[in-house]
Design a protein around this motif. Structure first.
Motif, PDB file in Angstrom:
ATOM      1  N   GLN A 265       0.821  -1.203   0.000  1.00 13.74           N
ATOM      2  CA  GLN A 265       0.000   0.000   0.000  1.00 13.74           C
ATOM      3  C   GLN A 265       0.861   1.261   0.000  1.00 13.74           C
ATOM      4  OE1 GLN A 265      -3.230   0.507  -0.130  1.00 13.74           O
ATOM      5  NE2 GLN A 265      -3.563   2.557   0.742  1.00 13.74           N
ATOM      6  N   LEU A 270      -4.036   0.739  -2.699  1.00 12.81           N
ATOM      7  CA  LEU A 270      -5.105  -0.204  -3.026  1.00 12.81           C
ATOM      8  C   LEU A 270      -6.446   0.434  -2.727  1.00 12.81           C
ATOM      9  CD1 LEU A 270      -3.209  -2.938  -1.124  1.00 12.81           C
ATOM     10  CD2 LEU A 270      -3.907  -3.337  -3.482  1.00 12.81           C
ATOM     11  N   ASN A 271      -7.476   0.043  -3.482  1.00  9.94           N
ATOM     12  CA  ASN A 271      -8.813   0.539  -3.157  1.00  9.94           C
ATOM     13  C   ASN A 271      -9.547  -0.468  -2.267  1.00  9.94           C
ATOM     14  OD1 ASN A 271     -10.157  -1.436  -4.789  1.00  9.94           O
ATOM     15  ND2 ASN A 271      -9.894  -0.155  -6.606  1.00  9.94           N
ATOM     16  N   GLU A 272     -10.715  -0.100  -1.819  1.00  6.92           N
ATOM     17  CA  GLU A 272     -11.445  -0.925  -0.856  1.00  6.92           C
ATOM     18  C   GLU A 272     -11.823  -2.283  -1.439  1.00  6.92           C
ATOM     19  OE1 GLU A 272     -15.321  -0.652   2.171  1.00  6.92           O
ATOM     20  OE2 GLU A 272     -14.789   1.044   0.895  1.00  6.92           O
ATOM     21  N   ASP A 273     -12.233  -2.308  -2.699  1.00  4.79           N
ATOM     22  CA  ASP A 273     -12.600  -3.579  -3.324  1.00  4.79           C
ATOM     23  C   ASP A 273     -11.410  -4.532  -3.387  1.00  4.79           C
ATOM     24  OD1 ASP A 273     -15.245  -2.881  -3.673  1.00  4.79           O
ATOM     25  OD2 ASP A 273     -14.958  -2.148  -5.720  1.00  4.79           O
ATOM     26  N   GLU A 274     -10.229  -3.994  -3.691  1.00  6.05           N
ATOM     27  CA  GLU A 274      -9.034  -4.838  -3.750  1.00  6.05           C
ATOM     28  C   GLU A 274      -8.710  -5.429  -2.384  1.00  6.05           C
ATOM     29  OE1 GLU A 274      -5.937  -3.242  -6.967  1.00  6.05           O
ATOM     30  OE2 GLU A 274      -6.620  -1.655  -5.615  1.00  6.05           O
ATOM     31  N   THR A 333      -8.931  -3.061   5.180  1.00  8.51           N
ATOM     32  CA  THR A 333      -9.487  -1.769   4.726  1.00  8.51           C
ATOM     33  C   THR A 333      -9.424  -0.743   5.837  1.00  8.51           C
ATOM     34  OG1 THR A 333     -11.713  -2.587   5.250  1.00  8.51           O
ATOM     35  CG2 THR A 333     -10.997  -2.760   2.977  1.00  8.51           C
ATOM     36  N   LEU A 337      -6.983   2.102   4.697  1.00  8.40           N
ATOM     37  CA  LEU A 337      -7.786   3.214   4.196  1.00  8.40           C
ATOM     38  C   LEU A 337      -8.484   4.001   5.291  1.00  8.40           C
ATOM     39  CD1 LEU A 337      -9.482   1.465   1.120  1.00  8.40           C
ATOM     40  CD2 LEU A 337      -7.343   2.755   1.177  1.00  8.40           C
TER      41      LEU A 337
END
Length: 774
Positions: A265, A270-274, A333, A337
């Motif tokens: 990261q 990375l996004n949340e779906d990943e 996540t 994030l």
């Protein structure tokens, strides 16, 4: 391999002529390529690679171009040397004249990751591994090559299909284990896989392709080799593969995943779906590995290396079976994030409910729970805390069972319409469902809820008997429609009720513990069944006859009551002799929950005229059914069409079929009997220790524990029961009470509830009873 015909001397001569390099050659292990280490007199080292059979030049050029592209990214990857003619790829001939592609690469110093001590934690190394792979993917983001667009068995984008193609190579528990992970991936990741960011990836950061700086105290990845599996795929697959190898032989795989992901990261966000998909993709890589290995073993059964190399992967799969992949995704996540999965606060939700919904919509517990997810026998709140669910008999085969979810997704994506068209699902499901019933019960109606099923049953019975007079068991509940509330003493005699309608006739509740007749033998059954004579005589005196008698095969809201032997046999005989129809309400306890039989009525040795099904039939999907005889069904043919917009639609039928398959495959009926017998035996032992336990009763995983303050007077322990339920909640076990005095703990968990869960419940019950001063 054909490269075996090449002599080291010939290779040395070629390199000297085309690269102006001379030195000692040593052959290295290799899977397809012939790899040799060259040491020059000056101490310089190089790798000479001769490609094996079937390696197209375009893919070899892909590797060379990618490695050289990464030269400016600060990553330690091999660089491909140009020969005297400026080429990065040449050809060498063997003794037979066959040509093989040849390359020369610079040598990367370091030790193989695979040689690290097993089981030791290396958090700094794990984080650097993630950062290394993130920087690599970032560096490849602008790299393009025609060789990237290819099919590989090791590309996780095709992992599900690869595993399905090779599943036949697995047997028994190992196949079931892989199938379980594939179903989770299919339902949780596959539908949105195409939305995940994609690009060029190395695709094989395994422990023999990664080099570390030191084997004693490793902190950094010193190099990455072998770009032979490069492809264009979802970028998160790169991270999943790195994590998959890093967690092997590690006691805490989640800690490894968190560290590697944090490092990745830092270089490629990375996004949340990943992040949510990552745990499932790690397990998919394991599945691809064991499926490919098993398939290869079939072709070369003497290859012991394949067996040995697969062993740690099988261990990892067994390890991950005990983990909640969705919770791991939530952890990632949150850490990467700062995503708050809790949504609205409980206070805000309660305020909205009060503003927009009727106050008749009740909530459980003094402090209500916010439940956001379910899995197996567990529910999870917004903080990710697990709660053992012991009261939900709707999610029969377990919350969010992947096979059921997959069946729903697949059919929903294809067709969802009504029964005015021919469709295989309706017929196939109807045939299979009826196969579980006695031959006499041969006609199926599919509806949407248990209430609707009972409502239809009353209509069928009225047509068959020509009478609307309905006999009901005191304390029973049959649904929330007008006709069902009329048939439910629990409702019409309870708060807000208006008493029995003129066509409703109550008969005595056959309660072997609290009723006037004790015990479960035939004599007690006959004594309770005799009360039917009273009602039938009263109807006869009014020149009426019974239309139907409805009874739950095991009483639910009345108190989890198992009826004495012979009760239904006697009642059915009397009702039928008077011209009535017999209805078995299996909405709560059907589909193997009673353990010793598929249907509760079978435990009484009777065959009803009508059976109603609901709740567990769709594992939470709104569907239900009415099963009846041909005679009753024919009487319903009056010229008025019966049509149900949603009943029997292809999606519901696919779900119902999946539920039946899971019950069979996981042998849940037998499991319910074993677990239920174990639980009841331990509860009865506990009753000798705690006077508050007045009675333990039930069949399979449908159990009631009646609590009393005085065992002789059977004084209901209502207040203590409420306190116990709150105590269970503090220990993250969900229970509720039942019966007219709310003093009965009702136990009806998902059927995957097993002995470990039973032991957890028993320990908590013991601590709760001791807390009450017992």
């Amino acid at each position: 391999m054909m490269t075996a015909r090449l002599l080291d001397a010939d290779i040395a001569l070629y390199v000297a002529e085309h690269y102006q390099l001379e030195g000692e050659l040593t052959r290295l292990p290799g899977y397809c390529d012939l790899n040799l280490l060259m040491k020059t007199a000056g101490g310089q080292q190089y790798i000479v690679k001769v490609a094996g059979d079937g390696d197209a030049p375009v893919y070899l050029d892909l590797q060379s171009q990618a490695m050289n592209h990464l030269a400016g990214c600060g990553l330690s990857v091999p660089q491909v040397l140009s020969d005297t003619q400026g080429r990065t790829l040449g050809e060498i001939a063997d003794s037979a004249g066959a040509l093989f592609p040849i390359r020369v690469l610079n040598y990367l110093p370091g030790q193989f990751y695979a040689d690290l001590p097993e089981g030791q934690a290396f958090p700094e190394l794990w984080q650097h591994l993630g950062a290394f792979m993130g920087l690599l993917d970032k560096g490849l983001s602008d790299f393009r090559h025609p060789g990237l667009n290819r099919y590989l068995d090791w590309d996780l984008a095709f992992g599900l299909e690869v595993c399905r193609d090779k599943l036949d190579a697995l047997e028994g528990d190992r196949r079931k284990l892989v199938e379980g992970f594939l179903l989770q991936y299919q339902t949780q990741v596959k539908p949105f896989l195409s939305k995940l960011p994609a690009g060029p990836i190395h695709n094989d950061a395994n422990d023999y392709n990664l080099l570390v700086d030191d084997l004693t105290n490793p902190t950094r990845i010193s190099g990455l080799i072998d770009f032979g599996d490069m492809c264009f795929s979802q970028l998160v697959n790169e991270l999943a593969i790195a994590c998959a190898y890093a967690v092997l032989d590690q006691p805490d795989p989640v800690a490894v995943i968190r560290a590697v992901t944090k490092g990745y990261q830092s270089q490629r966000p990375l996004n949340e779906d990943e992040l949510k998909a990552l745990p499932y993709l790690i397990c998919l890589r394991f599945c691809v590995s064991v499926c490919n290995s098993a398939h290869a073993i079939r072709q070369t059964p003497d290859n012991e290396y394949l067996l040995i190399s697969a062993s740690p992967v099988w261990q990892a799969l067994a390890q991950f079976k005990l983990l909640d992949l969705a919770v791991i995704g939530q952890i990632l996540t949150g850490e990467c994030l700062g995503v708050n999965h809790s949504g609205r606060s409980k206070a805000a939700l309660m305020a909205s409910r009060q503003s927009h919904f009727s106050p008749t919509l009740s909530l459980s517990y003094n402090e209500p729970l916010k439940i956001v997810r379910g899995l197996g026998a567990y529910l999870f709140d917004e903080q990710g805390r697990d709660y053992l669910d012991m009261v939900n008999n709707v999610c029969h085969v377990g919350h969010c069972h992947p096979k059921v979810v997959a069946a729903a997704q697949q059919q929903m994506a294809t067709l969802n319409t009504n029964t005015r068209y021919l469709h295989d699902n309706l017929v196939s499901y109807g045939e299979r469902l009826l196969g579980y019933f006695p031959d006499k019960l041969a006609v199926c109606f599919l509806v949407n809820s248990g209430s609707e099923a009972n409502e239809l049953a009353f209509r069928l019975a009225r047509c068959a008997s020509k009478s609307r007079e309905l006999l009901v068991v005191d304390g029973a509940y049959h649904g929330n429609t007008n006709a069902c509330v009329d048939a439910s003493p629990y409702k019409f005699d309870g708060p807000g009720g208006e008493g029995a309608a003129a066509h409703i006739h109550k008969v005595m509740l056959p309660d072997p513990y609290r009723g006037p007749y004790a015990g479960y033998g035939p004599k007690t059954g006959s004594q309770y069944a005799a009360d039917i004579k009273r009602v039938l005589a009263d109807l006869s005196w009014q020149d009426k006859k019974p239309g139907a008698y409805i009874c739950e095969s095991v009483q639910g809201v009345a108190g989890q009551i198992v009826m004495p032997q012979g009760y239904l046999t006697s009642v059915y005989e009397q009702v039928r002799a008077a011209g009535g129809v017999c209805i078995a309400d299996e909405v709560q306890i059907g589909f193997g929950r009673v353990g010793e039989a598929m249907w509760g009525f079978e435990t009484q040795g009777v065959v009803p005229d009508i059976v109603t099904l609901g709740k567990p039939i769709g594992n939470g999907h709104p569907m239900a059914a009415v099963i009846t005889t041909r005679k009753v069904a024919d009487a319903f043919v009056t010229g008025m069409e019966y049509f149900n917009t949603f009943g029997g639609n292809p999606v519901s039928c696919a779900i119902g079929q999946a539920v039946l398959e899971v019950i069979e495959e996981q042998q849940l009926q037998a499991h319910a009997r074993r677990t239920g017998d174990y639980l009841q035996s331990k509860l009865k032992e506990m009753a000798h220790e705690f006077e508050l336990i007045g009675d333990v009763r039930g069949l399979g995983l449908f159990i009631g524990v009646e609590l009393v303050t005085d065992s002789h007077r059977k004084t209901p322990a209502t207040a203590q029961t409420k306190l116990l339920i709150e105590h269970f909640k503090t220990q993250r076990i969900l229970l509720s009470s039942e019966g007219p005095f709310n003093n009965i703990l009702k136990i009806k968990p998902p059927m995957v509830f097993g002995q470990p869960e039973a032991d957890r419940f028993l320990d908590t019950l013991r601590s709760g009873l001791r807390g009450l001063g017992q």
